[in-house]
Design an enzyme around this catalytic site. Structure first.
Site, mmCIF file in Angstrom:
data_model
loop_
_atom_site.group_PDB
_atom_site.id
_atom_site.type_symbol
_atom_site.label_atom_id
_atom_site.label_comp_id
_atom_site.label_asym_id
_atom_site.label_seq_id
_atom_site.Cartn_x
_atom_site.Cartn_y
_atom_site.Cartn_z
ATOM 1 N N ARG A 1 0.791 -0.938 0.119
ATOM 2 C CA ARG A 1 -0.117 0.335 0.408
ATOM 3 C C ARG A 1 1.099 1.310 0.150
ATOM 4 N NH1 ARG A 1 -2.997 -3.207 3.456
ATOM 5 N NH2 ARG A 1 -5.236 -3.572 2.132
ATOM 6 N N GLU B 1 3.685 -10.049 13.453
ATOM 7 C CA GLU B 1 2.957 -10.541 14.589
ATOM 8 C C GLU B 1 2.722 -12.256 15.164
ATOM 9 O OE1 GLU B 1 -0.633 -8.663 16.317
ATOM 10 O OE2 GLU B 1 0.023 -7.777 14.546
#
Length: 181
Positions: free
Chosen positions: A69, A106
């Protein structure tokens, strides 16, 4: 911030929508697609980034966008600023000689890479992405710039998820975010 900038910021904020439990239960996903669909909102994002850059950085040589993005906002800002744009991609997506950095996510590990000749030693680079969460991807981008002996002027994102403390991961580099949650 002047009234015009505040109005643009409100427009951007109104064009971010939330999707609960995406991509998994317990995650509140912040979606920027409505910004991209609305020309005024997209222009407002680039205007606000440009205003920040002009106010805070006397010289910028390159904008580096993070996969994927950052590729949406980075070229528009680079064109506006009259500077080049370079890609920081997921490993295996760029042709030719590359430099890579591994980093923790994560829920696993990843690698980011840049073409070896994309950035020259001493160049002043701004990093751009849509979102700062845990900071892993931006950290890797900063490390790539360090390896290339470029100077990271700062990081810019549309959205910062403050509770995840990603900003701590990219210190000592500054982070400019338009919207914080």
């Amino acid at each position: 911030m002047d009234a015009g900038s505040e109005s643009k910021l409100q427009l951007v904020h109104r064009h971010i929508r939330a999707f609960p439990d995406f991509p998994k239960k317990g995650i509140l996903f912040r979606d920027i697609c409505p910004i991209l669909k609305d020309p005024a909102a997209l222009t407002a994002v680039i205007d606000l980034f440009e205003e920040h850059v002009k106010k805070n950085h006397k010289r910028v040589d390159l904008i580096a966008g993070l996969d994927a993005r950052g590729f949406l906002f980075g070229p528009l800002l680079a064109q506006r600023m009259g500077v080049g744009f370079v890609l920081i991609r997921k490993k295996g997506k760029l042709p030719g000689a590359t430099v890579s950095v591994a980093y923790d996510l994560e829920y696993g590990k990843a690698e980011a890479e840049i073409q070896a000749d994309a950035v020259s030693p001493g160049q002043k680079v701004l990093l751009i992405d849509d979102l700062l969460a845990t900071g892993g991807t931006l950290y890797a981008a900063c490390e790539l710039m360090r390896q290339q002996q470029a100077e990271v002027l700062g990081c810019m994102v549309v959205i910062e998820l403050k509770e995840l403390n990603g900003i701590d991961r990219v210190k000592p580099h500054s982070v400019f975010s338009l919207v914080q949650y």
